[in-house]
Scaffold this motif. Structure first.
Motif, PDB file in Angstrom:
ATOM      1  N   GLU A  56       0.833  -1.186   0.000  1.00 28.68           N
ATOM      2  CA  GLU A  56       0.000   0.000   0.000  1.00 28.68           C
ATOM      3  C   GLU A  56       0.878   1.250   0.000  1.00 28.68           C
ATOM      4  OE1 GLU A  56      -2.709  -0.026   3.181  1.00 28.68           O
ATOM      5  OE2 GLU A  56      -3.706  -1.883   2.591  1.00 28.68           O
ATOM      6  N   PRO A  57       0.492   2.246  -0.770  1.00 33.83           N
ATOM      7  CA  PRO A  57       1.287   3.470  -0.806  1.00 33.83           C
ATOM      8  C   PRO A  57       1.302   4.170   0.546  1.00 33.83           C
ATOM      9  CG  PRO A  57      -0.803   3.796  -1.924  1.00 33.83           C
ATOM     10  CD  PRO A  57      -0.704   2.322  -1.633  1.00 33.83           C
ATOM     11  N   ARG A  58       2.471   4.707   0.904  1.00 31.33           N
ATOM     12  CA  ARG A  58       2.629   5.392   2.173  1.00 31.33           C
ATOM     13  C   ARG A  58       2.048   6.799   2.100  1.00 31.33           C
ATOM     14  NH1 ARG A  58       6.147   3.745   5.826  1.00 31.33           N
ATOM     15  NH2 ARG A  58       7.196   2.530   4.198  1.00 31.33           N
ATOM     16  N   GLU A  59       1.402   7.229   3.165  1.00 31.26           N
ATOM     17  CA  GLU A  59       0.819   8.575   3.195  1.00 31.26           C
ATOM     18  C   GLU A  59       1.929   9.624   3.152  1.00 31.26           C
ATOM     19  OE1 GLU A  59      -2.083  11.316   6.033  1.00 31.26           O
ATOM     20  OE2 GLU A  59      -1.641   9.217   6.554  1.00 31.26           O
ATOM     21  N   THR A  60       1.751  10.625   2.338  1.00 30.30           N
ATOM     22  CA  THR A  60       2.758  11.664   2.195  1.00 30.30           C
ATOM     23  C   THR A  60       2.841  12.496   3.471  1.00 30.30           C
ATOM     24  OG1 THR A  60       2.297  11.809  -0.165  1.00 30.30           O
ATOM     25  CG2 THR A  60       3.497  13.647   0.832  1.00 30.30           C
ATOM     26  N   PRO A  61       4.053  12.635   4.067  1.00 35.38           N
ATOM     27  CA  PRO A  61       4.196  13.429   5.282  1.00 35.38           C
ATOM     28  C   PRO A  61       3.851  14.889   5.020  1.00 35.38           C
ATOM     29  CG  PRO A  61       6.128  12.053   4.896  1.00 35.38           C
ATOM     30  CD  PRO A  61       5.308  12.012   3.660  1.00 35.38           C
ATOM     31  N   LYS A  62       3.285  15.539   6.019  1.00 36.77           N
ATOM     32  CA  LYS A  62       2.921  16.933   5.888  1.00 36.77           C
ATOM     33  C   LYS A  62       4.079  17.814   6.339  1.00 36.77           C
ATOM     34  CE  LYS A  62      -2.019  16.117   6.654  1.00 36.77           C
ATOM     35  NZ  LYS A  62      -3.200  16.450   7.494  1.00 36.77           N
ATOM     36  N   ALA A  63       4.188  18.993   5.720  1.00 33.24           N
ATOM     37  CA  ALA A  63       5.230  19.939   6.084  1.00 33.24           C
ATOM     38  C   ALA A  63       4.851  20.655   7.377  1.00 33.24           C
ATOM     39  CB  ALA A  63       5.436  20.951   4.964  1.00 33.24           C
ATOM     40  N   ILE A  64       5.856  20.901   8.240  1.00 36.72           N
ATOM     41  CA  ILE A  64       5.588  21.609   9.480  1.00 36.72           C
ATOM     42  C   ILE A  64       5.676  23.109   9.236  1.00 36.72           C
ATOM     43  CG2 ILE A  64       6.574  19.694  10.768  1.00 36.72           C
ATOM     44  CD1 ILE A  64       8.978  21.448  11.390  1.00 36.72           C
ATOM     45  N   GLY A  65       5.167  23.877  10.180  1.00 37.33           N
ATOM     46  CA  GLY A  65       5.166  25.329  10.042  1.00 37.33           C
ATOM     47  C   GLY A  65       6.516  25.944  10.360  1.00 37.33           C
ATOM     48  N   PHE A  66       6.660  27.214   9.991  1.00 34.09           N
ATOM     49  CA  PHE A  66       7.927  27.913  10.189  1.00 34.09           C
ATOM     50  C   PHE A  66       8.255  28.043  11.672  1.00 34.09           C
ATOM     51  CE2 PHE A  66      10.289  31.823  10.968  1.00 34.09           C
ATOM     52  CZ  PHE A  66      11.360  31.687  10.104  1.00 34.09           C
ATOM     53  N   CYS A  67       7.303  28.493  12.478  1.00 32.88           N
ATOM     54  CA  CYS A  67       7.552  28.675  13.913  1.00 32.88           C
ATOM     55  C   CYS A  67       7.841  27.348  14.598  1.00 32.88           C
ATOM     56  CB  CYS A  67       6.356  29.361  14.577  1.00 32.88           C
ATOM     57  SG  CYS A  67       6.083  31.060  14.012  1.00 32.88           S
ATOM     58  N   GLN A  68       7.126  26.302  14.181  1.00 29.14           N
ATOM     59  CA  GLN A  68       7.370  24.987  14.746  1.00 29.14           C
ATOM     60  C   GLN A  68       8.783  24.513  14.415  1.00 29.14           C
ATOM     61  OE1 GLN A  68       4.566  22.044  13.446  1.00 29.14           O
ATOM     62  NE2 GLN A  68       5.446  20.393  14.687  1.00 29.14           N
ATOM     63  N   ALA A  69       9.229  24.759  13.200  1.00 23.26           N
ATOM     64  CA  ALA A  69      10.586  24.378  12.810  1.00 23.26           C
ATOM     65  C   ALA A  69      11.630  25.174  13.590  1.00 23.26           C
ATOM     66  CB  ALA A  69      10.775  24.581  11.305  1.00 23.26           C
ATOM     67  N   PHE A  70      11.353  26.451  13.802  1.00 24.11           N
ATOM     68  CA  PHE A  70      12.296  27.306  14.534  1.00 24.11           C
ATOM     69  C   PHE A  70      12.465  26.831  15.976  1.00 24.11           C
ATOM     70  CE2 PHE A  70      14.525  31.005  15.848  1.00 24.11           C
ATOM     71  CZ  PHE A  70      14.936  31.658  14.692  1.00 24.11           C
ATOM     72  N   CYS A  71      11.412  26.233  16.541  1.00 20.44           N
ATOM     73  CA  CYS A  71      11.446  25.792  17.937  1.00 20.44           C
ATOM     74  C   CYS A  71      11.966  24.376  18.109  1.00 20.44           C
ATOM     75  CB  CYS A  71      10.048  25.898  18.544  1.00 20.44           C
ATOM     76  SG  CYS A  71       9.425  27.591  18.674  1.00 20.44           S
ATOM     77  N   LEU A  72      12.336  23.709  17.027  1.00 17.29           N
ATOM     78  CA  LEU A  72      12.884  22.365  17.151  1.00 17.29           C
ATOM     79  C   LEU A  72      14.188  22.390  17.933  1.00 17.29           C
ATOM     80  CD1 LEU A  72      12.329  20.979  13.524  1.00 17.29           C
ATOM     81  CD2 LEU A  72      11.189  20.207  15.613  1.00 17.29           C
ATOM     82  N   PRO A  73      14.487  21.342  18.699  1.00 20.57           N
ATOM     83  CA  PRO A  73      15.731  21.307  19.476  1.00 20.57           C
ATOM     84  C   PRO A  73      16.971  21.492  18.592  1.00 20.57           C
ATOM     85  CG  PRO A  73      14.270  19.523  20.148  1.00 20.57           C
ATOM     86  CD  PRO A  73      13.652  20.143  18.926  1.00 20.57           C
ATOM     87  N   LEU A  77      10.353  15.097  14.662  1.00 21.18           N
ATOM     88  CA  LEU A  77       9.641  15.208  13.388  1.00 21.18           C
ATOM     89  C   LEU A  77       8.993  13.904  12.957  1.00 21.18           C
ATOM     90  CD1 LEU A  77      12.270  17.309  11.434  1.00 21.18           C
ATOM     91  CD2 LEU A  77      10.096  18.097  12.348  1.00 21.18           C
ATOM     92  N   ARG A  78       9.057  12.874  13.784  1.00 14.26           N
ATOM     93  CA  ARG A  78       8.495  11.592  13.393  1.00 14.26           C
ATOM     94  C   ARG A  78       7.012  11.734  13.070  1.00 14.26           C
ATOM     95  NH1 ARG A  78      10.397   6.578  14.230  1.00 14.26           N
ATOM     96  NH2 ARG A  78      12.377   7.659  14.092  1.00 14.26           N
ATOM     97  N   GLY A  79       6.640  11.328  11.853  1.00 11.00           N
ATOM     98  CA  GLY A  79       5.267  11.437  11.398  1.00 11.00           C
ATOM     99  C   GLY A  79       4.984  12.735  10.655  1.00 11.00           C
ATOM    100  N   SER A  80       5.952  13.660  10.697  1.00 12.29           N
ATOM    101  CA  SER A  80       5.794  14.922   9.961  1.00 12.29           C
ATOM    102  C   SER A  80       7.179  15.333   9.488  1.00 12.29           C
ATOM    103  CB  SER A  80       5.197  16.004  10.864  1.00 12.29           C
ATOM    104  OG  SER A  80       5.116  17.232  10.184  1.00 12.29           O
ATOM    105  N   GLN A  81       7.710  14.613   8.521  1.00  7.23           N
ATOM    106  CA  GLN A  81       9.127  14.712   8.212  1.00  7.23           C
ATOM    107  C   GLN A  81       9.480  15.726   7.139  1.00  7.23           C
ATOM    108  OE1 GLN A  81      11.305  11.141   7.731  1.00  7.23           O
ATOM    109  NE2 GLN A  81      10.546  10.225   9.608  1.00  7.23           N
TER     110      GLN A  81
END
Length: 468
Positions: free
Chosen positions: A282-299, A425-429
C-alpha cells in the motif's frame, strides 16, 4: 568478508550518485556566478569612476565613458556602493531563505531549484553584462536587481540540502555532506578562474560566462534531477554506519537524537540503503510539512542558527572582499589576487571533509566544531600579520579556510540535515528545507550585519579623507 568501506558504499545506487552530482554542480555554478561579483570589484570600481582619478582603469575603457555615465566622483565612493550592494544582497538573501525553505517543503523541489538557478542567471546577466553593453549605469537599477538576485538565489540552498537529505541518511552523513558541501568552495574556485581568464576583455564577460553556465545547469537539473528515492520506487530498509550493511531497527535515527525508538519495525524513507518496493504494498501517506515557527522551535535549531550567524559573518567577509583586499593592500594585479584567493576555499574543502569524517567516527558534531573554531581565532590573528609574499599568504589562507570554512560547511549541510530529520519530526518529516532555510537565513543576517559594519567603516574613512 567485505571491508567496511565496501559495506558503506554498497548502500548506494547510481541514483544516489546522480543526485549527489546534480545538486553538487548546481550549487557550484550558483556560487561561481556569485563569486564573480567579488572578483571583478576593482574593474567595476574603475568603470564607475573617472579614469583620471583611477589608475586601474583598463585600456579598453573609452576616456569619455565616465563623463557621460560616471556614477561616482572617486573610487572610494564606488567601493562604498559595492559594499552597500553586498549588504542589500545578504539581507534579501536572508529573507528569501526563510520563505524558500517553507516553499521547498510544500512544492516540488526540482521546480523551485530550477526557478532559482535560471532566474538568478538572468538577473546577473542583466546586472553585469547587458548594462555594460548598453552603457547604462543607474544606482537604483543595480540595487533593485541585486535585491531580486538575493531572493532568487535563496531558493537554491534549502532545496539542494533537502534533496541530499532525502537520498542520504544518517550513515556517514558527516563525511558525505562534508564532501558534498565543498560545492560552495569549488564554485568560488571556478568563479575566480573564469573571472581571471576573461577579465582582460572586460568584467561584463565574466558575468556573461558564469550566468550562461548557471542557466544551462538549471535546465539540466529540471530534466535530470530526482528529488526523492520514492520517485523511482525506492524505499529505505536500513541505514548503516561505516561498516557492512546490517538490519538495525534504530539505525535510521539522525545523529542529533539519543532517544530510544520503541517502534523498531516501522519503515522509513529517509535515504541510506534502499530496496525496490513491491507493487502490492500500500502506498505510504505523504508526510505533511511543518510550520515555520514549529521548525524554529525544534531542538538545536536556534543555537546552531545563532552560531552560524557569527561564523558566516567572518566567512563572508573573506568571500566578498578577499580579492579586493589582496589587490589593494599588497598591490597585486586583480587576476593574481583572484587566483590567490582560491586557497581559502581549498582549505574549506579539506576542512569540511576531514571534520565531517571525524564527527562521524565520534558520533558527535559539536566538539569538532568547538575545537576548530578555537583554532580559527589563532589562524585569523596569524593571517592579519601576513607578509607581502604570495606563498606565505596562500599557506595562511588555506589554514584559515580549514578552520573557518570547514565548520561553516558542516553547519550549513550535515548539521542542518540532522536537525531536519530529528526525533521530534516523526510522522511529519517534511521539514528539511524549512530548517535549512532557517539556519542559513539566520547566518546570512549575521553576514549582512558584518557588511553593514564594514560599509560604515569605509564610509567614515571616505568622509575623513574628503574633509582632509
Amino acid at each position: 568478508m567485505s571491508s567496511p568501506c565496501c559495506g558503506f558504499l554498497a548502500q548506494y545506487t547510481h541514483h544516489h550518485l546522480v543526485a549527489f552530482l546534480l545538486t553538487f554542480f548546481s550549487y557550484v555554478l550558483l556560487h561561481a556566478s556569485r563569486k564573480t561579483f567579488s572578483n571583478v570589484k576593482v574593474s567595476i570600481s574603475a568603470q564607475w569612476t573617472p579614469s583620471v582619478q583611477n589608475a586601474s582603469s583598463p585600456a579598453f575603457s573609452p576616456g569619455e565613458t565616465w563623463e557621460q555615465n560616471n556614477l561616482f566622483a572617486d573610487s572610494d565612493g564606488a567601493t562604498l556602493f559595492l559594499g552597500v550592494l553586498d549588504t542589500i544582497f545578504l539581507f534579501s538573501y536572508a529573507v528569501g531563505l526563510y520563505m524558500s525553505g517553507v516553499i521547498g517543503d510544500r512544492m516540488n523541489l526540482r521546480y523551485v531549484l530550477c526557478f532559482g538557478l535560471c532566474g538568478s542567471a538572468i538577473v546577473e546577466f542583466v546586472f553585469g553584462t547587458l548594462t555594460e553593453w548598453l552603457q547604462f549605469y543607474n544606482i537604483y537599477l543595480y540595487c533593485g536587481l541585486w535585491v531580486l538576485n538575493g531572493l532568487l538565489q535563496s531558493a537554491v540552498w534549502p532545496c539542494v540540502v533537502a534533496v541530499m537529505g532525502n537520498w542520504f541518511g544518517k550513515s556517514g552523513r558527516g563525511f558525505v555532506f562534508g564532501l558534498w558541501s565543498a560545492c560552495a568552495s569549488v564554485g568560488n574556485i571556478l568563479g575566480a578562474f573564469l573571472a581571471s581568464s576573461v577579465l582582460k576583455y572586460g568584467y561584463e564577460y565574466a558575468f556573461l560566462v558564469t550566468s550562461v553556465l548557471q542557466f544551462a545547469g538549471g535546465v539540466v537539473v529540471f530534466f535530470g534531477l530526482l528529488t526523492s528515492p520514492k520517485e523511482v520506487g525506492l524505499c529505505l530498509e536500513s541505514e548503516t554506519g561505516l561498516r557492512p550493511v546490517e538490519r538495525d531497527a534504530d539505525s535510521h535515527r539522525p545523529l542529533m537524537s539519543d532517544e530510544e525508538d520503541e517502534e523498531g519495525s516501522e519503515e522509513v524513507c529517509d535515504g541510506g540503503y534502499y530496496t525496490i518496493q513491491q507493487g502490492d504494498e500500500e502506498p505510504r501517506e505523504t508526510p505533511k510539512a511543518i510550520g515555520f515557527c514549529q521548525a524554529f522551535c525544534l531542538p538545536g535549531v536556534l543555537p546552531y542558527s545563532l552560531a552560524y550567524a557569527c561564523l558566516k559573518l567572518v566567512n563572508y567577509s573573506f568571500f566578498f572582499w578577499l580579492p579586493f583586499y589582496l589587490s589593494r593592500n599588497f598591490g597585486w594585479k586583480e587576476a593574481q589576487a583572484d587566483r590567490l584567493s582560491v586557497w581559502y576555499d581549498v582549505g574549506g574543502i579539506i576542512g569540511g571533509t576531514i571534520q565531517g569524517l571525524i564527527s562521524d567516527f565520534m558520533g558527535k558534531r559539536a566538539p569538532v566544531l568547538a575545537v576548530s573554531l578555537l583554532l580559527a581565532m589563532g589562524a585569523l590573528v596569524g593571517y592579519s600579520h601576513s607578509p607581502p609574499d604570495q606563498v606565505v599568504n596562500a599557506a595562511l589562507l588555506a589554514t584559515t579556510g580549514f578552520f573557518i570554512g570547514g565548520p561553516s560547511n558542516m553547519i550549513s549541510s550535515a548539521i542542518s540535515a540532522d536537525l531536519g530529520r530529528q526525533e521530534a519530526l516523526r510522522g511529519s518529516q517534511e521539514a528539511l528545507a524549512t530548517v535549512t532555510g532557517i539556519v542559513d537565513g539566520t547566518g546570512s543576517i549575521g553576514a549582512a550585519v558584518g557588511q553593514v559594519t564594514h560599509t560604515r567603516d569605509r564610509e567614515s574613512t571616505h568622509i575623513h579623507t574628503v574633509h582632509a
